[in-house]
Motif scaffolding. Structure first.
Motif: not given
Length: 862
Positions: A43, A45, A69, A73, A90, A131, A390, A393-394
């Motif tokens: 992911i 960022g 973040m 994770i 990440y 993100i 948060y 990410v979920y």
């Protein structure tokens, strides 16, 4: 490569002091993310970790977001129910809050250069979702870049309603509500408290401009008016910020809606404090309404009692403990962690060179304790924005989980669209994100609508002071966009503290309701809800309401506007100053013309009078006398006879005048044409002059007769120009007839001017053409100016304009044609001789004889 970093520094303009070069190297080197960790899926960022706005340049709020973040994770990686036996990595970059650096960050996230150094590019994105970013403008740039590659972007702070456009941003999602809802909530808020007159300040970027545009539209529907709307950016010159504060201070509205980011609000607040801008009720957007560094004791002088919508407070169990473990001990080689430590504790990890140069700043030991620090990074009391990171990410984790288990979306019903953990593509994550639907530990349900937006739920926050005098954010209401219109906005009963830390709600209206006997009048250039209360106008009466009743056309209201009485009749009379003045000028002109006629009669045997064609001169003076006198017919109460006589007498006398001038011009031209070899002058030129004058005048008489026969001018009671009086004027009857009369006069004047202009090179001693040219120039200028003035002047001023045109053109003809001759007669008698008229040179006798013959045949005797 070193040159590249210098270029980045210049272009981005992010930093201004020491340490900039190393930081810009990181920004300019996409193969080195600021924070990274490998995993089965990755992911990305993008956060505004550094900014030129704050001092020091490290932004602890966004660094807090980045660590949130990472916390989410790590929490998922340790979960046995969500993505078991699978790790998430990440790659976090610094966008600096600038579009250019955001573009570089997203390119690095998409390309993944460190994977392809020395290898063949796989063509697959280095990350499966991104993100960020922390502002709308940067997010727009990122989403436009990733949309074509189906890489989902989930923003925690980008609220611009423009991002809900699925055609332009097909891969964009967000965990913060769209400004489409916040702007409407703000409009309903100001209407709820009765503030119909507000000012507006916005960030001059996508966030502020789109949000404010929606607010203005919604405010108009709610009946709220905007007094001013100003736009600023944090990097604007102070002069511009000062001008905006001056606009706010000079405004009459007592409520300011500030649709600003925290950075713009910070610079605006500083200038407001410098100018002592107090006593205003501020209404803020979610971007700054709960920022602690703005809610200080110093700022309370300006912002006390502020209201605004904020993202709901949340708790993330375990986050504070995780944040307190962040430090250079985790990775001693990580420059960002070292800089964070130096910024937090105001110390430096000195190098050997710095040790040799002597101490300049306290040294960092690495054993300092974050538990003892209270700053935006360690603050977990509300987590209004961190919860959005948060949840983002979920959301990605749940979509990947659903993809691998074929639980939702296109994977449902079979395994043919399911992905293997080693072959997950961003496009697959994107498709499953659209259908993601899960519940957080807190019980909050997370899902996206068809535009990628979450449900819009806000808290109404009021800035109040606690017993210690510190500013606290008190929730006094809420807004839920998913509820019916009547239930969206609700108060919770908690007492609101208003501007100036008082319990009295401020009033902010453009105009109070009008009392009986007055009416509402719109103020030019102001919104419709702004009006002035003025007494009912003349011609109207009040019946104890805010509106006035119009009297009938022939009546107007009395002094106290209690009843209607007959209107005063207005016309240009001999009793008023304007009528007396115009009549006097007319008589002076007529008398002056008669005096000139007597002078010409007394000096009729002199060469200057003989050379001027005495017969035409006396006829011209007679017509000019009539022109002056006909203007008197325009003054006085209009009647049927005076209306018919006004324009016909004027048209005929001026036609006679122009005919005489035309004949004189032709006579001069014919006379001097005879001086040319081989030319002869017709002996019948004098009868032709009389016939031309008669014919030209007769044609105007025919026009006037037809006008009077078909549609004569009649008296007319004009009630349209003024409500308090009746204007008695002459209606021309036929506009064609009126303009035909003027047009014919203009045609004659044009012919005179053309012929006189052609004769401009004739001998000066006897050249009357140039004086006729000057007179025609004045005549044409007056009547060309007359047309727009006549059309635009109301009532008696129309008549005055027409009289002025008649007198001005008549005086122009009198002075230009006869003035030079009277000057010679009285002041230069030595030039009133045959020798001077014919010229001093007599070497060519045949030419002089021809000239005498031409003058004699043309009626110009010497």
């Amino acid at each position: 490569m070193q040159l590249l970093w210098v270029v980045v520094v210049v272009v981005l303009g992010v930093f201004g002091a020491e340490g900039e070069e190393a930081l810009c190297r990181i920004l300019g080197s996409p193969e080195f993310p600021m924070l990274s960790k490998e995993g089965d899926v990755t992911i990305g960022g993008a956060f505004t970790i550094h900014t030129k706005i704050s001092e020091p340049p490290m932004n602890l709020i966004d660094f807090h977001f980045a660590q949130t973040m990472i916390f989410a994770i790590e929490e998922i990686n340790n979960s046995s129910s969500l993505l078991p036996n699978m790790s998430i990595g990440y790659r976090i970059y610094d966008s600096c809050g600038l579009t250019l650096s955001s573009m570089r960050a997203v390119m690095a996230l998409m390309n993944g250069q460190e994977r392809t150094v020395g290898k063949t590019c796989s063509g697959q994105s280095a990350v499966h979702a991104i993100i960020g970013a922390s502002d709308s403008s940067s997010t727009i740039v990122m989403s436009r870049s990733t949309g074509a590659f189906q890489i989902p972007v989930i923003s925690h702070l980008a609220t611009c309603a423009c991002l809900s456009n699925r055609k332009e941003f097909p891969s964009f999602f967000r965990t913060i509500p769209s400004d489409f809802y916040q702007s409407r909530a703000l409009a309903q808020l100001v209407k709820y408290f009765g503030w119909t007159w507000v000012g507006a300040v916005r960030s001059d970027n996508a966030y502020g401009n789109n949000g404010m545009a929606t607010f203005v539209e919604a405010a108009g529907v709610e009946g709220v008016c905007i007094e001013y709307s100003e736009a600023i950016l944090w990097n604007n010159p102070r002069e511009k910020i000062a001008r905006v504060v001056e606009v706010i201070s000079r405004a009459s509205s007592k409520v300011v809606v500030a649709f600003l980011s925290q950075w713009e609000m910070a610079v605006l607040l500083e200038e407001a404090l410098a100018q002592n801008l107090t006593g205003l009720q501020w209404v803020g957007s979610e971007s700054w309404i709960t920022i602690d560094r703005l809610a200080t004791r110093r700022s309370s002088a300006v912002l006390s009692g502020t209201l605004g919508f904020a993202i709901s407070k949340s708790k993330i169990p375990g986050l504070r403990e995780f944040l307190l473990r962040v430090g250079p001990a985790q990775d001693p080689n990580n420059t960002l962690l070292r800089e964070f430590w130096e910024t937090t504790f105001s110390c430096r990890f000195s190098s050997q060179e710095e040790k040799d140069s002597g101490p300049r700043q306290s040294q960092c030991s690495g054993s300092e304790r974050l538990e003892e620090i209270s700053n935006p990074f360690t603050d977990t009391s509300e987590l209004r924005f961190s919860i959005n990171v948060y949840k983002a990410v979920y959301a990605v984790a749940h979509s990947i989980h659903d993809l691998l288990t074929c639980r939702h979306g296109e994977g449902q019903g079979g395994n043919r669209n399911c992905a293997h953990r080693d072959n997950i593509e961003p496009g697959q994550v994107l498709r499953y994100l659209r259908d993601v639907n899960f519940t957080m530990k807190s019980g909050e349900r997370v899902y996206f609508d068809e535009n990628g937006d979450p449900t819009a739920i806000y808290e109404l926050v009021n800035w109040q002071r606690d017993q210690a005098g510190e500013t606290v954010f008190v929730t006094v209401g809420n807004y839920n966009a998913s509820l019916p219109n009547g239930d969206k906005f609700a108060m919770n009963g908690i007492q609101i503290v208003w501007a100036g830390n008082t319990l009295k709600r401020p009033r902010s209206v453009c105009s109070d309701s009008c009392l009986p006997g007055f009416r509402q009048s719109e103020i030019k250039g102001m919104p419709v809800c702004c009006f002035s209360c003025i007494p009912c106008a003349a011609g109207e009466i009040s019946n104890l309401t805010a509106k006035c009743t119009q009297c009938s056309l022939e009546y107007w209201s009395n002094g106290d506007k209690s009843r209607c009485v007959p209107k005063v009749v207005e016309f240009l009379s001999f009793d008023e100053t304007m009528g007396i003045l115009l009549a006097a000028i007319s008589m002076v002109g007529a008398c002056l013309t008669i005096v000139v006629s007597l002078v010409f009669f007394c000096f009729r045997e002199t060469p200057i009078v003989k050379a001027s064609n005495s017969e035409l001169s006396f006829l011209l003076l007679f017509s000019l006398t009539l022109c002056f006198l006909c203007s008197l017919n325009f003054i006085g109460r209009p009647s049927e006879w005076s209306c018919m006589l006004r324009h016909t007498a004027f048209g005929i006398t001026f036609a006679l005048c122009m005919s005489c001038v035309l004949a004189k011009t032709i006579a001069v031209v014919i006379a001097f044409q005879a001086t040319m070899p081989g030319n002869t002058v017709p002996q019948c030129s004098i009868p032709l002059q009389r016939i031309s004058v008669f014919s030209c005048t007769l044609l105007q008489v025919v026009i006037c007769v037809l006008w009077l026969a078909l549609a004569p001018s009649v008296p007319f009671r004009n009630t349209a120009h003024a409500t308090e009086k009746v204007i008695l004027e002459c209606d021309v009857g036929s506009a064609i007839g009126f303009w035909a009369v003027l047009g014919y006069i203009g045609l004659l004047a044009l012919l005179c001017f053309v012929l006189a202009f052609l004769a401009r090179k004739l001998p000066d001693n006897f050249n009357e053409a140039k004086f006729i040219s000057f007179s025609m120039l004045i005549f044409c200028a007056v009547w060309i100016t007359f047309i727009p003035a006549y059309v635009s002047s109301p009532g008696k001023f129309t008549v005055a304009v027409e009289i002025f045109a008649i007198l001005a053109s008549s005086f122009g003809l009198l002075f230009c044609i006869f003035g030079p001759k009277c000057y010679i007669i009285f002041l230069k008698p030595e030039r009133n001789t045959k020798k001077h008229i014919m010229g001093k040179g007599h070497k060519h006798k045949s030419k002089n004889q021809a000239l005498r013959g031409g003058l004699s045949s043309s009626g110009l005797r010497l």
